[in-house]
Design a protein around this motif. Structure first.
Motif, short mmCIF file in Angstrom:
data_model
loop_
_atom_site.label_atom_id
_atom_site.label_comp_id
_atom_site.label_asym_id
_atom_site.label_seq_id
_atom_site.Cartn_x
_atom_site.Cartn_y
_atom_site.Cartn_z
N VAL A 89 4.99 45.88 79.52
CA VAL A 89 5.44 44.50 79.42
C VAL A 89 5.77 43.99 80.82
CG1 VAL A 89 7.11 42.92 78.40
CG2 VAL A 89 6.41 44.97 77.16
N THR A 90 5.04 42.98 81.29
CA THR A 90 5.27 42.39 82.60
C THR A 90 5.43 40.88 82.47
OG1 THR A 90 2.91 42.03 83.05
CG2 THR A 90 3.84 44.17 83.68
N VAL A 111 8.13 35.47 67.80
CA VAL A 111 9.16 36.22 68.54
C VAL A 111 8.80 37.70 68.56
CG1 VAL A 111 11.56 37.01 68.44
CG2 VAL A 111 11.04 34.59 68.11
N TYR A 112 8.40 38.21 67.40
CA TYR A 112 8.00 39.62 67.30
C TYR A 112 6.69 39.87 68.04
CZ TYR A 112 6.03 43.83 65.20
OH TYR A 112 5.45 45.06 65.01
N LEU A 113 5.69 39.03 67.80
CA LEU A 113 4.36 39.27 68.36
C LEU A 113 4.33 39.17 69.88
CD1 LEU A 113 2.32 37.25 65.72
CD2 LEU A 113 2.46 39.74 65.92
N VAL A 159 5.82 42.53 71.30
CA VAL A 159 4.91 43.68 71.21
C VAL A 159 3.55 43.36 71.81
CG1 VAL A 159 6.07 44.58 69.17
CG2 VAL A 159 4.11 43.08 68.86
N GLN A 160 3.43 42.15 72.39
CA GLN A 160 2.24 41.73 73.14
C GLN A 160 0.94 41.78 72.33
OE1 GLN A 160 2.46 42.28 77.61
NE2 GLN A 160 3.20 44.26 76.91
N LEU A 213 -4.27 38.96 68.48
CA LEU A 213 -3.93 38.41 67.17
C LEU A 213 -3.49 36.95 67.30
CD1 LEU A 213 -3.36 38.67 64.13
CD2 LEU A 213 -1.09 39.56 64.71
N ILE A 214 -2.64 36.67 68.29
CA ILE A 214 -2.15 35.31 68.50
C ILE A 214 -3.30 34.36 68.81
CG2 ILE A 214 -0.75 33.84 70.01
CD1 ILE A 214 1.16 36.26 70.34
N ILE A 215 -4.17 34.78 69.74
CA ILE A 215 -5.31 33.94 70.13
C ILE A 215 -6.25 33.70 68.96
CG2 ILE A 215 -7.38 33.80 71.59
CD1 ILE A 215 -5.84 35.37 73.71
#
Length: 447
Positions: free
Chosen positions: A7-8, A147-149, A152-153, A157-159
């Protein structure tokens, strides 16, 4: 932990930036399509979208509080508290969104009339308004899922979810132009497709989270303590955002009293500067999540480097984008066919924006950092600065100022707040370090 890599700041910012871009696209699609049908429909939907934006601020009480707590517990690797935070956040969102949605539906006609919509357009707007009001709980839960997604990056899935939802929305809107011949039916179809564009991510995010090994969304995980903390963390922010929106309405009223050209200059500059703020808020939100995770993992030594780096990145990016915007302002003025008197105001305001945006970036980063430390009372600094300093100055010198002077005043306001936020940040940092030092001896004595 379900994670696609380290996570960066960049990895988090890239996810949030993509979300912001799709959100802007989804908000623009309805206006773009309706522009081919009716100018009255465009004005109506534009007004309704403003009401929806205010509604999301209200629901944002739960979203912000959940984000702060979840990031902290994620860094702590406390699965039980993560489940409790997510479940409690959904409960608060559902309650707030359902109450708000019900109020908007019951008083839809009164609200639209109060906002200044003409009687002839109210009947056209009510079905669209009601359908969008029904989608508020879905949008709220989507934000909790994100918030969760984000933590956990799950970038792909988001895109994918946003891409499918946006594509269906666009295709459905275009199809409505050919399938229906009345403006009301086209607006009804567009409203339905807007809801569908929110339902697609809702189903995809929800399915993924129900399969998660990190959180379990069960009634037994609802916590009164979490609900209370979520509300206490989120409520001050909602108050600050409402204060800012009311201030913008007040500012527009003041500027309009100086002449319609000055208001037009203000509108153009704010619209063009919006893309700079997208980058600013993206880095700010990424900083908040990253900092929350580090604090949860008790890596206090990483806090200062993270905040320092994010401020440098945000300031540099804001400065460069401000310079870029100023360098192309003549082309924008030609494109919009703006007259010379307004163009002179715009040129001066955009030059001042080069200095304004970096100070705004500093404030966004410090605000996000303070949120990560579970400090939300500081937001009243913004309310005091706006209503205790800026507004009195505007009242006292109202007849002697121009919109360019307002932009200079905003630079002073952002500078003043950045100093106060920095002092608050240093205080919170010292408090955190003291807590860590005092805990060490007790831990060692127990061992």
């Amino acid at each position: 932990m379900e994670n696609n890599g380290k996570v960066t700041l960049f990895s988090l910012a890239s996810i949030i930036f993509i979300e912001q871009i799709f959100r802007v696209l989804q908000g623009s699609i309805d206006i773009l399509v309706l522009g081919k049908v009716s100018n009255d429909a465009v004005a109506t939907v534009g007004l309704i979208n403003q009401i929806m934006a205010l509604s999301i601020v209200f629901v944002g009480i739960a979203i912000l509080g959940t984000n702060i707590l979840f990031s902290y517990y994620y860094g702590e690797k406390n699965f039980l508290k993560m489940s409790g935070t997510m479940t409690s956040g959904i409960v608060v969102v559902l309650f707030a969104a359902t109450v708000l949605s019900s109020v908007l539906i019951v008083f839809s006609k009164n609200i639209l009339l109060l906002m200044g919509l003409e009687d002839s357009l109210v009947e056209l707007a009510i079905p669209f308004f009601i359908i969008l009001s029904l989608s508020i709980p879905i949008q709220g839960i989507n934000s909790i899922f994100l918030v969760y997604l984000r933590n956990v990056q799950k970038r792909r899935l988001i895109i994918l979810a946003l891409m499918i939802g946006t594509t269906l929305n666009f295709c459905g809107n275009i199809a409505s132009l050919f399938l229906f011949d009345s403006v009301q039916k086209i607006m009804f179809a567009i409203a339905i497709m807007t809801v569908v564009s929110h339902l697609i991510p809702f189903c995809m995010y929800g399915y993924f989270i129900t399969k998660s090994k990190i959180v379990q969304l069960k009634i037994k995980h609802i916590s009164k303590a979490n609900i209370k903390e979520i509300v206490l963390l989120g409520a001050p922010t909602a108050a600050e955002q409402f204060s800012y929106m009311i201030f913008q309405l007040f500012l527009s009223w003041v500027v309009l009293s100086w002449g319609i050209e000055q208001l037009q200059a203000k509108t153009y500059v704010q619209t063009w500067s919006e893309f700079i703020f997208i980058f600013t808020i993206t880095i700010g939100q990424a900083t908040q999540i990253l900092l929350g995770q580090r604090l949860g993992a008790h890596k206090i030594e990483e806090v200062v480097p993270i905040v320092s780096r994010s401020i440098k990145v945000n300031c540099t990016l804001s400065l460069l984008l401000g310079i870029l915007l100023y360098s192309v302002h003549k082309q924008l003025i030609l494109f919009y066919d703006i007259n010379d008197s307004i163009a002179m105001l715009i040129a001066s305001m955009l030059f001042i924006t080069i200095l304004l945006e970096p100070f705004r970036a500093i404030n966004v980063n410090l605000i996000s950092s303070l949120y990560a430390m579970k400090d939300s009372k500081f937001v009243f600094i913004s309310i005091f600065s706006l209503w205790g300093i800026v507004v009195p100055i505007l009242f006292i010198f109202k007849n002697e100022l121009t919109v360019v002077d307002v932009w200079i005043l905003m630079v002073g306001d952002e500078l003043f707040r950045s100093i106060l936020f920095f002092i608050r940040w240093k205080q919170q940092l010292k408090k955190r370090l003291r807590i860590r030092v005092t805990k060490k001896p007790s831990t060692e004595s127990i061992s």
